[in-house]
Structure formats: C-alpha cells, structure tokens
Design an enzyme around this catalytic site. Structure first.
Site, PDB file in Angstrom:
ATOM      1  N   GLU A  16     -11.573  52.160 -28.941  1.00  0.00           N
ATOM      2  CA  GLU A  16     -12.300  53.428 -29.024  1.00  0.00           C
ATOM      3  C   GLU A  16     -11.943  54.202 -30.295  1.00  0.00           C
ATOM      4  O   GLU A  16     -12.162  55.415 -30.369  1.00  0.00           O
ATOM      5  CB  GLU A  16     -12.012  54.259 -27.780  1.00  0.00           C
ATOM      6  CG  GLU A  16     -12.468  53.576 -26.500  1.00  0.00           C
ATOM      7  CD  GLU A  16     -11.995  54.296 -25.252  1.00  0.00           C
ATOM      8  OE1 GLU A  16     -12.551  55.365 -24.959  1.00  0.00           O
ATOM      9  OE2 GLU A  16     -11.074  53.792 -24.587  1.00  0.00           O
ATOM     10  N   SER A 176     -14.833  54.631 -22.405  1.00  0.00           N
ATOM     11  CA  SER A 176     -16.064  54.509 -23.196  1.00  0.00           C
ATOM     12  C   SER A 176     -16.890  53.293 -22.804  1.00  0.00           C
ATOM     13  O   SER A 176     -17.687  52.791 -23.584  1.00  0.00           O
ATOM     14  CB  SER A 176     -15.751  54.472 -24.706  1.00  0.00           C
ATOM     15  OG  SER A 176     -15.173  55.683 -25.118  1.00  0.00           O
ATOM     16  N   TYR A 246     -23.016  55.868 -27.163  1.00  0.00           N
ATOM     17  CA  TYR A 246     -22.705  56.245 -28.537  1.00  0.00           C
ATOM     18  C   TYR A 246     -23.674  55.756 -29.609  1.00  0.00           C
ATOM     19  O   TYR A 246     -23.630  56.242 -30.733  1.00  0.00           O
ATOM     20  CB  TYR A 246     -21.296  55.753 -28.887  1.00  0.00           C
ATOM     21  CG  TYR A 246     -20.241  56.334 -27.988  1.00  0.00           C
ATOM     22  CD1 TYR A 246     -19.952  57.695 -28.018  1.00  0.00           C
ATOM     23  CD2 TYR A 246     -19.547  55.529 -27.089  1.00  0.00           C
ATOM     24  CE1 TYR A 246     -18.989  58.237 -27.180  1.00  0.00           C
ATOM     25  CE2 TYR A 246     -18.580  56.063 -26.255  1.00  0.00           C
ATOM     26  CZ  TYR A 246     -18.307  57.414 -26.307  1.00  0.00           C
ATOM     27  OH  TYR A 246     -17.361  57.939 -25.480  1.00  0.00           O
ATOM     28  N   ARG A 285     -11.864  65.162 -17.165  1.00  0.00           N
ATOM     29  CA  ARG A 285     -13.240  65.078 -16.670  1.00  0.00           C
ATOM     30  C   ARG A 285     -13.220  64.145 -15.471  1.00  0.00           C
ATOM     31  O   ARG A 285     -12.705  63.026 -15.561  1.00  0.00           O
ATOM     32  CB  ARG A 285     -14.180  64.541 -17.753  1.00  0.00           C
ATOM     33  CG  ARG A 285     -15.672  64.794 -17.430  1.00  0.00           C
ATOM     34  CD  ARG A 285     -16.600  63.997 -18.322  1.00  0.00           C
ATOM     35  NE  ARG A 285     -16.517  62.573 -18.019  1.00  0.00           N
ATOM     36  CZ  ARG A 285     -16.252  61.630 -18.921  1.00  0.00           C
ATOM     37  NH1 ARG A 285     -16.025  61.926 -20.180  1.00  0.00           N
ATOM     38  NH2 ARG A 285     -16.196  60.359 -18.554  1.00  0.00           N
ATOM     39  N   ASP A 287     -15.437  62.105 -12.705  1.00  0.00           N
ATOM     40  CA  ASP A 287     -16.782  61.544 -12.560  1.00  0.00           C
ATOM     41  C   ASP A 287     -17.012  61.055 -11.137  1.00  0.00           C
ATOM     42  O   ASP A 287     -16.148  60.377 -10.560  1.00  0.00           O
ATOM     43  CB  ASP A 287     -16.969  60.377 -13.532  1.00  0.00           C
ATOM     44  CG  ASP A 287     -16.805  60.782 -14.987  1.00  0.00           C
ATOM     45  OD1 ASP A 287     -16.813  61.999 -15.266  1.00  0.00           O
ATOM     46  OD2 ASP A 287     -16.667  59.887 -15.842  1.00  0.00           O
ATOM     47  N   GLU A 301     -14.145  57.800 -11.545  1.00  0.00           N
ATOM     48  CA  GLU A 301     -12.988  57.702 -12.420  1.00  0.00           C
ATOM     49  C   GLU A 301     -12.603  59.084 -12.926  1.00  0.00           C
ATOM     50  O   GLU A 301     -13.360  60.053 -12.803  1.00  0.00           O
ATOM     51  CB  GLU A 301     -13.235  56.758 -13.588  1.00  0.00           C
ATOM     52  CG  GLU A 301     -14.304  57.210 -14.558  1.00  0.00           C
ATOM     53  CD  GLU A 301     -14.473  56.228 -15.710  1.00  0.00           C
ATOM     54  OE1 GLU A 301     -14.218  55.018 -15.508  1.00  0.00           O
ATOM     55  OE2 GLU A 301     -14.851  56.667 -16.804  1.00  0.00           O
ATOM     56  N   ASN A 303     -11.073  60.939 -16.459  1.00  0.00           N
ATOM     57  CA  ASN A 303     -10.824  60.767 -17.890  1.00  0.00           C
ATOM     58  C   ASN A 303      -9.877  61.870 -18.335  1.00  0.00           C
ATOM     59  O   ASN A 303     -10.238  63.050 -18.325  1.00  0.00           O
ATOM     60  CB  ASN A 303     -12.149  60.831 -18.649  1.00  0.00           C
ATOM     61  CG  ASN A 303     -12.030  60.343 -20.078  1.00  0.00           C
ATOM     62  OD1 ASN A 303     -11.073  60.684 -20.772  1.00  0.00           O
ATOM     63  ND2 ASN A 303     -12.992  59.564 -20.518  1.00  0.00           N
ATOM     64  N   GLY A 307     -14.198  62.783 -24.199  1.00  0.00           N
ATOM     65  CA  GLY A 307     -14.756  62.891 -25.537  1.00  0.00           C
ATOM     66  C   GLY A 307     -15.060  64.327 -25.934  1.00  0.00           C
ATOM     67  O   GLY A 307     -15.351  65.182 -25.088  1.00  0.00           O
TER      68      GLY A 307
END
Length: 341
Positions: A16, A176, A246, A285, A287, A301, A303, A307
């Site tokens: 990443e 990612s 991305y 974050r 999810d 998950e 994070n 990002g």
C-alpha cells in the site's frame, strides 16, 4: 504560540506504499502551517528513510541514499520533534511495528498503540475479539500460509465442507483490498488461496453475502470515543477491490448512509464498542456488512489507520458531522499528545 514540531511519515515497505503517498499528500495540504513545523519523512521501498520537503517531492527510485533508523540526516532525529503522524498503510505501518518504534523512542504519536494496531491489522483476531464483545461477524475459516503451501488439497476440502459458495478469500493482514478474490466455485479456490498467501502469513476465508457496505468513523480515547454519521460504499465492480478503490474512480458513496435511525444508532454503538474492545486509540474506521436479504448486520473489519485520500471515507464522514479536515487533524494530534500527558 510555539509551533508543534510534527514528523509526517509515509511510504513504507507494504503493497500500500502508493496509497500512503496519496494519503500523506492530503494530510500535508490540510495541516495548518500556523500550528505545525513539519518534518516530512519518506520511507522508500527498500526501507530507507529520507527527509523530504513534501510527499510530492521524493527522491528518484534509483537513488541509493537515505538512512536506516534511528539515523536521519546522519544524526539523531527523534529529539527534534514533538509528535509523529504515521500515514503508513499496511504492514510495517499500521500493524504495531512502527508504533513500537515510537514507544521505544518515547515519542508521542497519532493513532492506535502497539496492541490495538496489531490486533486491528489481523482480521482473524479482530473477529474473535469483537465476537466476544457480542458483535456479529460473518462465518469464516482461517489457514496459515504453510498449510496452504504444503496441504492445499486438504484446505480446499475443509473449506468446501464448512462454508457455502460464494466465498471471499483474503489476506488476514493487510488492507486496501490487496490480494482479495471472490470465489464462486471449488475450482477457483486453490488459485485464490495462493494469491492471498503471497500477501499474508494467514489467509481468511469468509462466506460472501449480498450486502450493503456501511462504514463508520470513530474518534477518541479509552475514556470517550464518538462515532460519525454512517456512510455507504456502492462499488462499481462486483466488490470493492483495489482497482475500484483507487484506480477507476467510479465507486459511489452515500453520506449519510440510507439506513433507518434505529439501525444507524445501533451500528454507531457497535463501532464504539469494537473500538474499545480492540484497545484502539485516536482513530479507526469500522466497516459493516448489512445483509440485503435478512437485514442482519455484521462487522466486516476495522481499519486502524484509514485512508486520508480525497475519496477516503474517514475524513468525509467527519466532514458530514461538521468537523472539517484541518480541525480533524488537530484533534488527532491533540489525542496523540494527550496520551503522553
């Protein structure tokens, strides 16, 4: 007012690397120059550290310079900064390793600590801990890389015996959506397992469900954390993979997410519960997957260093809550300094 000397750290050894550069560029542009004296540190793909003027001005890939830690510019560095802001995604960045370096240097830093980073990075252990806290997760199996390499047929047989197709095969570490495959039949399992095992020492195999993808940003410390409004990610492709995230730029985002008030409140409470259960700090974050058929919600998950690109949900969700990007960064730096009194 004396400026805060902040080390912005980006790049790194993980797959990443390029995402980190984009995130760091956004952070760099939104840090208030009246408040911060910035030291930009780029970690190249060899693991060497470079002092650069900004995330947009990097040494050429063929350049052989740079310094290993703890040497930057050939001399001691950490005593020259007040706080580190790692914008490093994936392994050696959000898995507790660089956080351990900061701890050893007694350097305050933004984001989760060693334990929270390590557990949050490892999806298998994230599932075990949030399940213990009473948060539902999708049925799954996990396998070490060595077993996949040495006994792949038995792994395939075990998966077919315990989980229905379609399935998601993914690296248990990493982010990612690197290394993820949606598998619709047994004939594709071996290739998907090999692909994921090339990225992570443990592979996670999950039942795939037809679901809304709902995301929630969390901000706070061990005593108090708050959840943002929810957002929905609507992938352009069949699922939200690296290319969709991305490269294509065709994913749709709904902020706030189109869910009723009661469900929204429940998911926000579960996001904060997961934040504390996993010993997270500063930011995360969380999810969720919302099953379109049954209405059930599952934590997908967590994070721990989400990002910060122009399309990233974490800053966008707090923008919806009335916290602009520069103010959000101020809050994160304040939390990092607060942890060290």
């Amino acid at each position: 007012m004396k400026k805060i000397r902040l080390a912005l750290i980006f790049g790194g050894l993980s797959p990443e690397h390029d995402v980190s550069l984009v995130s760091a560029g956004s952070v760099y542009e939104n840090l208030n120059p009246q408040k911060y004296d910035l030291f930009c540190l780029y970690i190249d793909r060899r693991g060497m550290w470079h002092r650069v003027s900004s995330p947009k001005h990097l040494p050429p890939p063929e350049e052989a310079g740079g310094f290993p830690l703890p040497l930057i510019d050939g001399k001691g560095f950490w005593e020259r900064v007040d706080v580190a802001f790692p914008v490093l995604h994936g392994c050696n960045g959000e898995d507790g390793t660089v956080q351990g370096l900061f701890e050893m240097a007694k350097l305050p830093y933004v984001g989760c600590g060693v334990l929270g980073s390590a557990v949050g990075m490892e999806k298998t252990f994230t599932k075990l801990i949030v399940q213990r806290a009473g948060i539902p997760v999708v049925p799954s199996l996990d396998f070490f890389r060595e077993r996949i390499q040495q006994a792949r047929e038995s792994v395939v047989s075990e998966i077919c015996a315990h989980l229905p197709f379609p399935l998601f095969v993914k690296p248990s570490t990493g982010g990612s959506s690197v290394g993820i495959t949606k598998v619709k039949g047994a004939e594709s399992l071996a290739e998907a397992l090999t692909k994921a095992a090339a990225v992570s020492p443990r592979v996670l195999v999950e039942k795939a469900i037809d679901a809304q993808e709902i995301e929630c940003a969390v901000l706070g410390d061990r005593m108090k954390a708050e959840a943002s409004p929810l957002g929905e990610v609507v992938p352009f492709k069949e699922f939200y993979d690296y290319e969709d995230k991305y490269l294509l730029g065709k994913t749709t985002f709904h902020i706030p997410a189109p869910v009723d008030a009661a469900l929204s409140q429940r998911l926000k409470e579960q996001a904060v519960l997961a934040f504390h259960a996993l010993d997270l700090y500063g930011l995360a974050r969380v999810d969720f997957l919302l099953d379109r058929t049954t209405g059930e919600a599952f934590l997908n998950e967590v994070n721990t260093l989400p990002g910060f690109t122009s399309i990233s949900m974490y800053p966008r969700l707090w923008q919806e809550a009335g916290i602009p990007f520069p103010q959000l960064l101020d809050r994160l730096v304040e939390l990092g300094l607060k942890r060290y009194g």
